[in-house]
Design a protein around this motif. Structure first.
Motif, PDB file in Angstrom:
ATOM      1  N   VAL A   1       6.272 -11.078   3.207  1.00 26.02           N
ATOM      2  CA  VAL A   1       5.639  -9.473   2.907  1.00 26.02           C
ATOM      3  C   VAL A   1       5.065  -9.172   4.236  1.00 26.02           C
ATOM      4  O   VAL A   1       4.422 -10.346   5.037  1.00 26.02           O
ATOM      5  CB  VAL A   1       4.582  -9.861   1.651  1.00 26.02           C
ATOM      6  CG1 VAL A   1       3.854  -8.551   1.610  1.00 26.02           C
ATOM      7  CG2 VAL A   1       5.504  -9.894   0.391  1.00 26.02           C
ATOM      8  N   VAL A   2       4.800  -7.792   4.674  1.00 22.66           N
ATOM      9  CA  VAL A   2       4.177  -7.525   5.527  1.00 22.66           C
ATOM     10  C   VAL A   2       2.931  -6.422   4.905  1.00 22.66           C
ATOM     11  O   VAL A   2       3.300  -5.341   4.957  1.00 22.66           O
ATOM     12  CB  VAL A   2       5.017  -6.715   6.694  1.00 22.66           C
ATOM     13  CG1 VAL A   2       4.142  -6.341   7.892  1.00 22.66           C
ATOM     14  CG2 VAL A   2       5.862  -7.834   7.297  1.00 22.66           C
ATOM     15  N   ASP A   3       2.238  -6.968   4.943  1.00 24.41           N
ATOM     16  CA  ASP A   3       0.980  -6.148   3.944  1.00 24.41           C
ATOM     17  C   ASP A   3      -0.492  -6.555   4.267  1.00 24.41           C
ATOM     18  O   ASP A   3      -0.692  -7.712   3.587  1.00 24.41           O
ATOM     19  CB  ASP A   3       1.339  -6.144   2.570  1.00 24.41           C
ATOM     20  CG  ASP A   3       0.436  -5.037   1.646  1.00 24.41           C
ATOM     21  OD1 ASP A   3      -0.474  -5.005   2.059  1.00 24.41           O
ATOM     22  OD2 ASP A   3       1.076  -4.351   0.799  1.00 24.41           O
ATOM     23  N   PHE A   4      -1.345  -6.151   4.886  1.00 25.73           N
ATOM     24  CA  PHE A   4      -2.355  -6.934   5.330  1.00 25.73           C
ATOM     25  C   PHE A   4      -3.429  -7.062   4.033  1.00 25.73           C
ATOM     26  O   PHE A   4      -4.157  -8.052   3.868  1.00 25.73           O
ATOM     27  CB  PHE A   4      -3.339  -6.013   6.308  1.00 25.73           C
ATOM     28  CG  PHE A   4      -4.525  -6.686   6.816  1.00 25.73           C
ATOM     29  CD1 PHE A   4      -4.570  -7.305   8.052  1.00 25.73           C
ATOM     30  CD2 PHE A   4      -5.862  -6.739   6.300  1.00 25.73           C
ATOM     31  CE1 PHE A   4      -5.623  -8.031   8.724  1.00 25.73           C
ATOM     32  CE2 PHE A   4      -6.851  -7.530   6.460  1.00 25.73           C
ATOM     33  CZ  PHE A   4      -6.571  -8.097   7.965  1.00 25.73           C
ATOM     34  N   ARG A   5      -3.640  -6.040   3.286  1.00 28.27           N
ATOM     35  CA  ARG A   5      -4.296  -6.339   2.075  1.00 28.27           C
ATOM     36  C   ARG A   5      -4.100  -7.288   1.121  1.00 28.27           C
ATOM     37  O   ARG A   5      -4.745  -8.128   0.653  1.00 28.27           O
ATOM     38  CB  ARG A   5      -4.446  -4.944   1.199  1.00 28.27           C
ATOM     39  CG  ARG A   5      -5.403  -4.849   0.041  1.00 28.27           C
ATOM     40  CD  ARG A   5      -5.124  -3.829  -0.943  1.00 28.27           C
ATOM     41  NE  ARG A   5      -5.546  -2.520  -0.477  1.00 28.27           N
ATOM     42  CZ  ARG A   5      -6.729  -1.817  -0.610  1.00 28.27           C
ATOM     43  NH1 ARG A   5      -7.584  -2.326  -1.100  1.00 28.27           N
ATOM     44  NH2 ARG A   5      -6.859  -0.886  -0.088  1.00 28.27           N
ATOM     45  N   ARG A   6      -2.663  -7.560   1.006  1.00 33.76           N
ATOM     46  CA  ARG A   6      -1.990  -8.434   0.160  1.00 33.76           C
ATOM     47  C   ARG A   6      -2.286  -9.832   0.902  1.00 33.76           C
ATOM     48  O   ARG A   6      -2.713 -10.981   0.231  1.00 33.76           O
ATOM     49  CB  ARG A   6      -0.583  -8.201  -0.216  1.00 33.76           C
ATOM     50  CG  ARG A   6      -0.298  -7.304  -1.159  1.00 33.76           C
ATOM     51  CD  ARG A   6       1.155  -7.061  -1.267  1.00 33.76           C
ATOM     52  NE  ARG A   6       1.608  -8.103  -2.105  1.00 33.76           N
ATOM     53  CZ  ARG A   6       3.026  -8.183  -1.892  1.00 33.76           C
ATOM     54  NH1 ARG A   6       4.035  -7.299  -1.903  1.00 33.76           N
ATOM     55  NH2 ARG A   6       3.707  -9.268  -2.637  1.00 33.76           N
ATOM     56  N   ALA A   7      -2.187  -9.803   2.428  1.00 33.60           N
ATOM     57  CA  ALA A   7      -2.654 -11.151   2.863  1.00 33.60           C
ATOM     58  C   ALA A   7      -4.242 -11.398   2.829  1.00 33.60           C
ATOM     59  O   ALA A   7      -4.444 -12.455   2.656  1.00 33.60           O
ATOM     60  CB  ALA A   7      -2.518 -10.779   4.480  1.00 33.60           C
ATOM     61  N   ALA A   8      -4.994 -10.447   3.016  1.00 35.78           N
ATOM     62  CA  ALA A   8      -6.308 -10.694   2.716  1.00 35.78           C
ATOM     63  C   ALA A   8      -6.647 -11.044   1.260  1.00 35.78           C
ATOM     64  O   ALA A   8      -7.533 -12.021   1.097  1.00 35.78           O
ATOM     65  CB  ALA A   8      -7.160  -9.244   2.794  1.00 35.78           C
ATOM     66  N   THR A   9      -5.921 -10.759   0.215  1.00 38.34           N
ATOM     67  CA  THR A   9      -6.299 -11.307  -1.139  1.00 38.34           C
ATOM     68  C   THR A   9      -5.564 -12.857  -1.164  1.00 38.34           C
ATOM     69  O   THR A   9      -6.354 -13.560  -1.680  1.00 38.34           O
ATOM     70  CB  THR A   9      -5.373 -10.424  -2.036  1.00 38.34           C
ATOM     71  OG1 THR A   9      -5.802  -8.960  -1.966  1.00 38.34           O
ATOM     72  CG2 THR A   9      -5.279 -10.930  -3.566  1.00 38.34           C
TER      73      THR A   9
END
Length: 457
Positions: A180-188
């Protein structure tokens, strides 16, 4: 010059379940991904066999003894112990880990055990992995089971190994599943990992076990290109994201205020519950493992951010290639020995000088068969690498840093994620066709260093 180390210094190496044991009953994200995209793995080699520690654990522990290890870190595979992540415990896995732990202790090699080293059970990933708080609770149960089963004989526990790596690999830069490339999901994912860590620490404290609990973080000191304020700010933000996002919660019990403010300004904060902050405060550790391989050198951005591009850490900095840097060309990493000293001084001066040890440091080299002399790999380059880092580690200890040991990555050449066997890291050469183990020159050097608790350089 002779470098002598404190009494009872931990000399050893590190490994992980998935990279050494071979096939297990429970499917991991790595098994699933390899079955679907073998092209993403070097030479199409997946995690089925690795270095067959599951079959050869007893003779391998004898080799650890031969290398004069007094300590050894490996991990328990969640997917081996509880194949679906939440259900019944696999009795064969319990027998295996009991035998390994008992044999290590019998041989005078203190076991250091990690609970999670990148090997998410696929059943847990299918319901969202670390994005799902049900998985956080399942991990906490798994941790409690491990403490109950093995906590009478394992006195050094680590909740996670390099928890920033699944964040980077799986949710930012596309080098781990689920790509996945998605910062908000990474932060989660990062945030929920800290909650999972804190729940495991809480469970360990509640059990009144005799040992201690910590975490292993890969720390990459962030060096600015110059002292220009723009470069200094870029390095500070890189440090916040890649180091302090885990270092501060586990040592201070809270997140850096400027990291929170930055993510809030860009609407990237994960969902938080009111009770989370008290839980995170409970997650302060007894012992920090430090994995150090390379520095991070950054400069301010030279160009404007594309507003249509995904939000990424690189919105705030560019990577910087320092002129004249020393490189490991096989891995593409800079070799910078003083970085290990800078990490220790930072911990001493800014984090209350916690009990810590170097839990990984290593050098991967391709096609080491080139260096065989009289049947043995003459890896003098690895001896130079280790001794160079140990000299700077020694300086840190002399200056009051509370560093208790040094573990090399790794013991036997093992399978290394998407790189498979491209680069070899071990003290011991592994012949993939025969599974024969042969001690390299670096293994003999390390055995002498451990025996003497010192080396000369």
């Amino acid at each position: 010059m002779k470098y002598a180390f404190p009494d009872n210094f931990w000399w050893g190496s590190a490994s992980s379940a998935l990279q050494t044991e071979g096939t297990r009953e429970g499917e991991t994200t790595w098994d699933y991904w390899f079955a679907r995209e073998p092209n993403r793995f070097h030479n199409g080699v997946g995690p089925q066999h690795t270095s067959t520690f599951y079959q050869h654990w007893k003779t391998d522990i004898q080799l650890l003894k031969q290398l004069n290890h007094n300590s050894f870190r490996t991990s328990i595979s969640w997917a081996r112990l509880i194949p679906d992540g939440i259900g019944e415990v696999n009795p064969e896995a319990v027998d295996f880990y009991n035998q390994v732990i008992d044999e290590l202790n019998e041989q005078g090699i203190t076991p250091f055990i990690t609970l999670f080293h990148f090997d998410m059970p696929m059943a847990m990933q299918e319901i969202g992995g670390w994005e799902n708080r049900d998985v956080v609770d399942a991990y906490a149960r798994y941790a409690q089971i491990c403490f109950a089963l093995f906590g009478d004989r394992v006195l050094h526990w680590f909740t996670f190994n390099e928890p920033i790596v699944p964040v980077e690999g799986g949710y930012l830069y596309d080098f781990h599943y689920p790509n996945v490339v998605d910062f908000r999901r990474a932060a989660t994912v990062a945030y929920n990992t800290v909650l999972a860590h804190a729940l495991a620490v809480r469970a360990y404290r509640a059990g009144h076990y005799a040992g201690e609990i910590g975490i292993v973080l890969n720390l990459t000191p962030s060096y600015p290109r110059s002292q220009n304020p723009a470069d200094v700010k870029a390095a500070h933000i890189a440090d916040l994201m890649f180091n302090r996002s885990f270092l501060d919660p586990v040592l201070r019990g809270e997140y850096p205020a400027d990291l929170v403010a930055l993510l809030k300004a860009y609407d990237q904060l994960p969902a938080c519950n009111p009770e989370d902050s008290a839980l995170i405060a409970e997650g302060k550790i007894d012992l920090l493992g430090v994995n150090y391989y390379q520095p991070r050198r950054v400069k301010c951005r030279d160009s404007a951010v594309n507003p249509q591009a995904p939000f990424m850490p690189e919105w705030f900095f560019d990577n910087y290639e320092m002129p004249g840097r020393k490189m490991n060309p096989y891995r593409g990493w800079e070799i910078y020995e003083p970085g290990i000293y800078d990490i220790l001084i930072n911990l001493r001066d800014n984090y209350g000088n916690p009990r810590c040890f170097i839990s990984e440091n290593g050098m991967g080299v391709e096609n080491e068969q080139r260096f065989i002399e009289n049947g043995q790999i003459n890896d003098q380059y690895r001896i130079d690498f280790i001794s160079g880092h140990l000299a700077w580690l020694h300086k840190g200890i002399r200056e009051g840093c509370n560093c208790l040991g040094y573990h090399m990555w790794t013991f036997i050449d093992n399978w290394s994620w998407c790189n498979a066997y491209k680069n070899r890291y071990g003290f011991i050469q592994l012949d993939l066709d025969t599974q024969q183990r042969t001690i390299k020159k670096s293994g003999e050097w390390f055995a002498a260093t451990s025996l003497n608790n010192s080396f000369e350089r």
